[in-house]
Design an enzyme around this catalytic site. Structure first.
Site, PDB file in Angstrom:
ATOM      1  N   ASN A  18       3.721 -50.156   3.189  1.00  0.00           N
ATOM      2  CA  ASN A  18       2.087 -49.273   3.551  1.00  0.00           C
ATOM      3  C   ASN A  18       2.597 -48.108   3.658  1.00  0.00           C
ATOM      4  OD1 ASN A  18       0.472 -51.959   4.638  1.00  0.00           O
ATOM      5  ND2 ASN A  18       2.743 -52.382   4.863  1.00  0.00           N
ATOM      6  N   PRO A 102       8.146 -57.748   7.231  1.00  0.00           N
ATOM      7  CA  PRO A 102       6.799 -58.990   7.229  1.00  0.00           C
ATOM      8  C   PRO A 102       6.473 -58.975   8.615  1.00  0.00           C
ATOM      9  CG  PRO A 102       9.125 -59.409   6.393  1.00  0.00           C
ATOM     10  CD  PRO A 102       9.095 -58.054   6.653  1.00  0.00           C
ATOM     11  N   GLU A 202      19.165 -40.511  10.857  1.00  0.00           N
ATOM     12  CA  GLU A 202      17.706 -39.816  10.668  1.00  0.00           C
ATOM     13  C   GLU A 202      17.793 -38.437  11.697  1.00  0.00           C
ATOM     14  OE1 GLU A 202      14.824 -42.500  10.326  1.00  0.00           O
ATOM     15  OE2 GLU A 202      13.061 -41.398   9.683  1.00  0.00           O
TER      16      GLU A 202
END
Ligand code: IMP
Ligand code: ZN
Length: 336
Positions: A18, A102, A202
Protein backbone atom coordinates in the site's frame (compact mmCIF):
# COMPACT_ATOMS: atom_id res chain seq x y z
CA UNK A 1 24.48 6.32 -15.00
CA UNK A 2 20.70 6.66 -14.71
CA UNK A 3 20.14 4.86 -18.02
CA UNK A 4 22.48 2.08 -16.92
CA UNK A 5 20.62 1.80 -13.60
CA UNK A 6 17.15 1.85 -15.16
CA UNK A 7 18.10 -0.92 -17.57
CA UNK A 8 19.82 -3.01 -14.92
CA UNK A 9 17.67 -5.99 -13.83
CA UNK A 10 17.06 -5.24 -10.15
CA UNK A 11 15.89 -6.99 -7.00
CA UNK A 12 13.46 -5.30 -4.57
CA UNK A 13 13.33 -6.95 -1.16
CA UNK A 14 11.55 -4.33 0.98
CA UNK A 15 8.33 -2.96 -0.52
CA UNK A 16 5.02 -2.46 1.32
CA UNK A 17 2.15 -2.92 -1.12
CA UNK A 18 0.00 0.00 0.00
CA UNK A 19 3.01 2.31 0.13
CA UNK A 20 4.30 1.35 -3.29
CA UNK A 21 1.77 2.97 -5.62
CA UNK A 22 2.97 6.08 -7.43
CA UNK A 23 0.70 9.15 -7.62
CA UNK A 24 -0.18 8.20 -11.21
CA UNK A 25 -1.10 4.68 -10.14
CA UNK A 26 -3.17 5.93 -7.18
CA UNK A 27 -5.07 8.13 -9.62
CA UNK A 28 -5.54 5.23 -11.98
CA UNK A 29 -6.78 3.11 -9.08
CA UNK A 30 -9.15 5.86 -7.87
CA UNK A 31 -10.54 6.21 -11.37
CA UNK A 32 -11.14 2.47 -11.51
CA UNK A 33 -12.63 2.24 -8.00
CA UNK A 34 -14.79 5.40 -8.00
CA UNK A 35 -15.31 6.04 -11.72
CA UNK A 36 -13.97 9.14 -13.47
CA UNK A 37 -17.26 11.07 -13.27
CA UNK A 38 -17.84 10.48 -9.55
CA UNK A 39 -17.68 13.06 -6.76
CA UNK A 40 -15.27 10.83 -4.83
CA UNK A 41 -12.81 10.87 -7.73
CA UNK A 42 -13.02 14.66 -8.09
CA UNK A 43 -12.46 15.03 -4.33
CA UNK A 44 -9.47 12.71 -4.42
CA UNK A 45 -7.90 14.68 -7.28
CA UNK A 46 -8.27 17.84 -5.17
CA UNK A 47 -6.42 16.17 -2.32
CA UNK A 48 -3.64 15.13 -4.69
CA UNK A 49 -2.93 18.69 -5.77
CA UNK A 50 -1.39 19.42 -2.37
CA UNK A 51 1.02 16.48 -2.81
CA UNK A 52 2.12 17.62 -6.19
CA UNK A 53 2.90 21.08 -4.84
CA UNK A 54 5.82 19.86 -2.74
CA UNK A 55 4.53 17.38 -0.20
CA UNK A 56 5.63 17.41 3.42
CA UNK A 57 5.95 14.30 5.55
CA UNK A 58 2.41 14.46 6.88
CA UNK A 59 1.16 14.55 3.31
CA UNK A 60 3.31 11.51 2.62
CA UNK A 61 1.76 9.54 5.46
CA UNK A 62 -1.73 10.57 4.43
CA UNK A 63 -1.06 8.64 1.27
CA UNK A 64 -1.21 5.37 3.23
CA UNK A 65 -4.71 6.33 4.35
CA UNK A 66 -5.70 7.20 0.75
CA UNK A 67 -4.49 3.93 -0.59
CA UNK A 68 -6.02 1.96 2.27
CA UNK A 69 -9.40 3.50 1.35
CA UNK A 70 -8.93 2.41 -2.23
CA UNK A 71 -7.78 -1.11 -1.35
CA UNK A 72 -10.59 -1.83 1.09
CA UNK A 73 -12.50 -3.95 -1.46
CA UNK A 74 -11.25 -7.07 -3.26
CA UNK A 75 -11.53 -5.26 -6.61
CA UNK A 76 -9.49 -2.27 -5.43
CA UNK A 77 -6.88 -4.47 -3.77
CA UNK A 78 -6.59 -6.66 -6.85
CA UNK A 79 -6.09 -3.65 -9.10
CA UNK A 80 -3.62 -2.00 -6.69
CA UNK A 81 -1.51 -5.16 -6.57
CA UNK A 82 -1.44 -5.34 -10.36
CA UNK A 83 -0.45 -1.67 -10.60
CA UNK A 84 2.34 -2.06 -8.06
CA UNK A 85 3.73 -5.07 -9.95
CA UNK A 86 3.49 -3.18 -13.23
CA UNK A 87 5.34 -0.17 -11.78
CA UNK A 88 8.19 -2.31 -10.44
CA UNK A 89 8.40 -4.22 -13.74
CA UNK A 90 8.58 -0.90 -15.63
CA UNK A 91 11.61 -0.03 -13.49
CA UNK A 92 13.17 -3.34 -14.60
CA UNK A 93 12.79 -5.00 -11.24
CA UNK A 94 13.13 -8.69 -12.13
CA UNK A 95 12.36 -9.98 -8.63
CA UNK A 96 10.05 -8.41 -6.07
CA UNK A 97 9.18 -9.37 -2.53
CA UNK A 98 5.96 -7.57 -1.75
CA UNK A 99 4.80 -7.28 1.86
CA UNK A 100 1.38 -6.36 3.01
CA UNK A 101 -0.73 -6.46 6.17
CA UNK A 102 -3.87 -8.57 5.69
CA UNK A 103 -6.84 -6.44 6.74
CA UNK A 104 -10.38 -7.42 7.53
CA UNK A 105 -13.37 -5.12 7.06
CA UNK A 106 -16.99 -5.34 5.96
CA UNK A 107 -15.87 -6.23 2.42
CA UNK A 108 -13.14 -8.76 3.06
CA UNK A 109 -11.74 -11.19 5.60
CA UNK A 110 -7.97 -11.45 6.12
CA UNK A 111 -8.08 -14.72 4.21
CA UNK A 112 -9.82 -13.02 1.27
CA UNK A 113 -7.26 -10.21 1.45
CA UNK A 114 -4.36 -12.64 1.08
CA UNK A 115 -6.11 -14.68 -1.61
CA UNK A 116 -6.86 -11.53 -3.60
CA UNK A 117 -3.22 -10.40 -3.48
CA UNK A 118 -1.99 -13.86 -4.47
CA UNK A 119 -4.38 -14.09 -7.39
CA UNK A 120 -3.23 -10.65 -8.62
CA UNK A 121 0.41 -11.70 -8.22
CA UNK A 122 -0.22 -14.76 -10.39
CA UNK A 123 -1.71 -12.62 -13.14
CA UNK A 124 0.90 -9.89 -12.77
CA UNK A 125 3.78 -12.30 -13.19
CA UNK A 126 2.21 -13.64 -16.39
CA UNK A 127 1.80 -10.14 -17.82
CA UNK A 128 5.21 -8.76 -16.87
CA UNK A 129 8.73 -10.10 -16.76
CA UNK A 130 8.95 -10.22 -13.00
CA UNK A 131 8.99 -12.85 -10.29
CA UNK A 132 6.93 -11.83 -7.24
CA UNK A 133 6.83 -13.31 -3.75
CA UNK A 134 4.59 -12.35 -0.86
CA UNK A 135 5.48 -11.69 2.77
CA UNK A 136 2.32 -11.22 4.85
CA UNK A 137 3.02 -8.45 7.38
CA UNK A 138 2.44 -8.35 11.11
CA UNK A 139 1.57 -4.80 12.16
CA UNK A 140 3.05 -4.29 15.63
CA UNK A 141 0.41 -1.71 16.53
CA UNK A 142 -2.35 -4.30 16.20
CA UNK A 143 -3.17 -6.96 18.83
CA UNK A 144 -1.06 -10.13 18.98
CA UNK A 145 -4.22 -12.13 18.19
CA UNK A 146 -4.26 -10.53 14.72
CA UNK A 147 -0.64 -11.57 14.21
CA UNK A 148 -1.57 -15.11 15.22
CA UNK A 149 -4.38 -15.15 12.68
CA UNK A 150 -2.05 -13.82 9.98
CA UNK A 151 0.59 -16.49 10.66
CA UNK A 152 -2.03 -19.26 10.77
CA UNK A 153 -3.48 -18.09 7.43
CA UNK A 154 -0.06 -17.70 5.86
CA UNK A 155 0.86 -21.22 6.97
CA UNK A 156 -2.31 -22.69 5.51
CA UNK A 157 -2.12 -20.76 2.24
CA UNK A 158 1.59 -21.47 1.80
CA UNK A 159 0.79 -25.18 1.57
CA UNK A 160 -0.85 -24.50 -1.79
CA UNK A 161 1.36 -21.56 -2.74
CA UNK A 162 4.85 -22.44 -1.48
CA UNK A 163 6.45 -20.56 -4.37
CA UNK A 164 4.70 -17.31 -3.50
CA UNK A 165 4.25 -17.08 0.28
CA UNK A 166 7.81 -17.36 1.53
CA UNK A 167 8.21 -15.20 4.61
CA UNK A 168 6.69 -12.95 7.24
CA UNK A 169 7.37 -9.23 7.72
CA UNK A 170 7.26 -7.51 11.12
CA UNK A 171 6.51 -3.81 10.67
CA UNK A 172 4.25 -0.93 11.70
CA UNK A 173 4.81 2.13 13.86
CA UNK A 174 7.99 1.37 15.86
CA UNK A 175 6.74 3.55 18.73
CA UNK A 176 3.81 1.20 19.26
CA UNK A 177 3.60 -2.43 20.36
CA UNK A 178 6.25 -4.53 22.10
CA UNK A 179 8.45 -6.91 20.12
CA UNK A 180 8.66 -9.30 23.09
CA UNK A 181 4.90 -9.89 22.88
CA UNK A 182 5.15 -10.83 19.20
CA UNK A 183 8.24 -13.04 19.57
CA UNK A 184 6.24 -16.26 20.21
CA UNK A 185 4.10 -15.86 17.07
CA UNK A 186 7.17 -14.99 15.01
CA UNK A 187 8.85 -18.11 16.39
CA UNK A 188 5.82 -20.15 15.29
CA UNK A 189 6.18 -18.67 11.79
CA UNK A 190 9.87 -19.56 11.73
CA UNK A 191 9.09 -23.14 12.83
CA UNK A 192 6.68 -23.40 9.89
CA UNK A 193 9.54 -22.60 7.55
CA UNK A 194 8.94 -18.90 6.93
CA UNK A 195 11.88 -16.56 6.58
CA UNK A 196 11.57 -13.50 8.82
CA UNK A 197 12.14 -9.93 7.64
CA UNK A 198 12.01 -7.74 10.71
CA UNK A 199 11.93 -3.94 10.95
CA UNK A 200 14.61 -3.50 13.59
CA UNK A 201 16.35 -0.46 15.07
CA UNK A 202 14.27 1.94 13.00
CA UNK A 203 14.27 4.11 16.13
CA UNK A 204 16.69 4.18 19.05
CA UNK A 205 15.32 1.51 21.40
CA UNK A 206 18.34 -0.39 22.81
CA UNK A 207 16.28 -2.90 24.83
CA UNK A 208 14.21 -3.94 21.83
CA UNK A 209 17.25 -4.00 19.54
CA UNK A 210 18.96 -6.47 21.91
CA UNK A 211 15.84 -8.63 22.05
CA UNK A 212 15.57 -8.69 18.27
CA UNK A 213 19.23 -9.55 17.70
CA UNK A 214 18.98 -12.38 20.21
CA UNK A 215 15.81 -13.64 18.51
CA UNK A 216 17.44 -13.57 15.08
CA UNK A 217 16.07 -12.84 11.61
CA UNK A 218 16.79 -13.53 7.97
CA UNK A 219 16.87 -9.85 7.04
CA UNK A 220 16.77 -6.59 8.98
CA UNK A 221 14.60 -3.66 7.88
CA UNK A 222 16.39 -0.30 8.24
CA UNK A 223 18.79 -1.10 11.12
CA UNK A 224 19.33 2.64 11.53
CA UNK A 225 20.20 2.59 15.24
CA UNK A 226 22.14 -0.68 15.37
CA UNK A 227 25.46 1.07 15.99
CA UNK A 228 28.85 -0.45 15.31
CA UNK A 229 28.34 -3.49 17.55
CA UNK A 230 24.99 -4.19 15.88
CA UNK A 231 26.56 -3.90 12.44
CA UNK A 232 29.32 -6.29 13.54
CA UNK A 233 26.64 -8.73 14.74
CA UNK A 234 24.87 -8.54 11.36
CA UNK A 235 28.14 -9.14 9.56
CA UNK A 236 28.98 -12.11 11.81
CA UNK A 237 25.59 -13.74 11.18
CA UNK A 238 25.35 -12.64 7.54
CA UNK A 239 22.08 -10.76 8.09
CA UNK A 240 21.63 -8.02 5.50
CA UNK A 241 20.31 -4.60 6.37
CA UNK A 242 17.60 -3.39 4.00
CA UNK A 243 18.67 0.21 3.37
CA UNK A 244 15.95 2.60 2.22
CA UNK A 245 17.69 5.96 1.71
CA UNK A 246 14.81 8.19 0.66
CA UNK A 247 12.35 6.65 3.12
CA UNK A 248 14.73 7.15 6.04
CA UNK A 249 15.56 10.76 5.15
CA UNK A 250 11.98 11.79 4.31
CA UNK A 251 10.59 10.14 7.44
CA UNK A 252 13.32 11.84 9.49
CA UNK A 253 15.01 8.79 11.07
CA UNK A 254 18.22 9.74 9.22
CA UNK A 255 19.16 13.42 8.96
CA UNK A 256 20.75 13.44 5.48
CA UNK A 257 21.74 11.09 2.67
CA UNK A 258 25.43 11.64 3.46
CA UNK A 259 24.97 10.48 7.05
CA UNK A 260 23.02 7.35 6.10
CA UNK A 261 24.38 4.17 7.70
CA UNK A 262 24.81 2.64 4.23
CA UNK A 263 28.20 4.40 4.35
CA UNK A 264 29.28 2.44 7.45
CA UNK A 265 27.95 -0.80 5.98
CA UNK A 266 29.94 -0.23 2.80
CA UNK A 267 33.10 0.57 4.75
CA UNK A 268 32.65 -2.45 7.04
CA UNK A 269 31.77 -4.70 4.08
CA UNK A 270 28.69 -5.74 6.07
CA UNK A 271 25.69 -7.31 4.29
CA UNK A 272 23.26 -4.77 2.84
CA UNK A 273 20.59 -4.42 0.17
CA UNK A 274 19.15 -1.27 -1.38
CA UNK A 275 15.36 -1.06 -1.25
CA UNK A 276 12.55 1.48 -1.60
CA UNK A 277 10.26 0.69 1.41
CA UNK A 278 7.32 2.76 0.09
CA UNK A 279 8.27 4.07 -3.31
CA UNK A 280 4.85 5.70 -3.81
CA UNK A 281 4.67 7.43 -0.45
CA UNK A 282 8.27 8.63 -0.68
CA UNK A 283 8.13 9.29 -4.43
CA UNK A 284 11.10 7.25 -5.54
CA UNK A 285 12.00 4.16 -7.57
CA UNK A 286 14.63 1.48 -7.03
CA UNK A 287 16.66 2.97 -9.90
CA UNK A 288 16.48 6.36 -8.15
CA UNK A 289 17.72 4.77 -4.91
CA UNK A 290 20.72 3.32 -6.73
CA UNK A 291 21.37 6.69 -8.35
CA UNK A 292 21.28 8.35 -4.93
CA UNK A 293 23.81 5.81 -3.65
CA UNK A 294 26.13 6.49 -6.59
CA UNK A 295 25.84 10.24 -6.11
CA UNK A 296 26.18 10.19 -2.33
CA UNK A 297 28.75 7.46 -1.79
CA UNK A 298 30.48 7.35 -5.17
CA UNK A 299 29.39 3.81 -6.01
CA UNK A 300 30.53 2.68 -9.45
CA UNK A 301 28.45 0.69 -11.95
CA UNK A 302 30.35 -2.42 -10.96
CA UNK A 303 29.56 -1.84 -7.26
CA UNK A 304 25.87 -1.45 -8.18
CA UNK A 305 26.01 -4.82 -9.91
CA UNK A 306 27.64 -6.30 -6.81
CA UNK A 307 24.77 -4.91 -4.72
CA UNK A 308 22.21 -6.57 -7.00
CA UNK A 309 24.03 -9.90 -6.72
CA UNK A 310 24.11 -9.44 -2.93
CA UNK A 311 20.35 -8.86 -2.98
CA UNK A 312 19.87 -12.00 -5.08
CA UNK A 313 21.78 -14.00 -2.45
CA UNK A 314 19.70 -12.60 0.40
CA UNK A 315 16.35 -12.96 -1.37
CA UNK A 316 13.91 -15.67 -0.33
CA UNK A 317 14.05 -17.14 -3.84
CA UNK A 318 14.93 -20.76 -4.60
CA UNK A 319 18.50 -21.65 -5.68
CA UNK A 320 17.23 -22.09 -9.28
CA UNK A 321 15.56 -18.68 -9.24
CA UNK A 322 18.74 -17.11 -7.83
CA UNK A 323 20.83 -18.65 -10.60
CA UNK A 324 18.42 -17.37 -13.24
CA UNK A 325 18.59 -13.84 -11.77
CA UNK A 326 22.38 -13.84 -11.74
CA UNK A 327 22.41 -14.90 -15.37
CA UNK A 328 20.04 -12.04 -16.23
CA UNK A 329 22.35 -9.54 -14.53
CA UNK A 330 25.46 -10.90 -16.26
CA UNK A 331 23.71 -10.93 -19.64
CA UNK A 332 22.85 -7.24 -19.15
CA UNK A 333 26.39 -6.30 -18.15
CA UNK A 334 27.82 -8.11 -21.16
CA UNK A 335 25.58 -6.00 -23.42
CA UNK A 336 26.92 -2.72 -21.94
P1 IMP B 1 0.40 -2.37 3.72
O1 IMP B 1 0.85 -3.35 4.77
O2 IMP B 1 0.39 -2.95 2.34
O3 IMP B 1 -0.91 -1.72 4.08
O4 IMP B 1 1.51 -1.23 3.64
C1 IMP B 1 1.51 -0.09 4.47
C2 IMP B 1 1.90 -0.47 5.90
O5 IMP B 1 3.27 -0.92 5.94
C3 IMP B 1 1.87 0.70 6.87
O6 IMP B 1 0.56 0.92 7.35
C4 IMP B 1 2.82 0.23 7.96
O7 IMP B 1 2.18 -0.70 8.84
C5 IMP B 1 3.86 -0.54 7.17
N1 IMP B 1 5.03 0.32 6.89
C6 IMP B 1 5.29 0.98 5.77
N2 IMP B 1 6.45 1.66 5.87
C7 IMP B 1 6.94 1.39 7.09
C8 IMP B 1 8.13 1.77 7.78
O8 IMP B 1 9.00 2.50 7.30
N3 IMP B 1 8.26 1.30 9.07
C9 IMP B 1 7.35 0.47 9.64
N4 IMP B 1 6.25 0.08 9.01
C10 IMP B 1 6.03 0.54 7.75
ZN1 ZN C 1 9.31 -0.90 5.76
Amino acid sequence: MINFLRGLPKVELHAHLNGSLSIESIKELAEKVYGQQSEEFAEMCERFISFEKGANLNDCFQKFAFVHELTSTPQGLDYATQLAIRDFARDNVMYLELRTTPKSNGNMTRRAYLETVISAIKRGTKQHEINVKLLPSINRSEPVAVAEETVALATEIAQNEPDIVVGIDFSGNPNQGKFSEFAPVLETARKHGFKLAIHCAEIDNPVEIREMLKFGMSRCGHGTYLGNSGFAHMKQYNIPIECCLTSNVKSGTVSSFGSHHLKQLLLADAPKVLCTDDCGVFDTTLSDEFLLATETFGLTQSQCIDLIIEAVQHSFATPEEKLKMKMQVYAYTRRQ
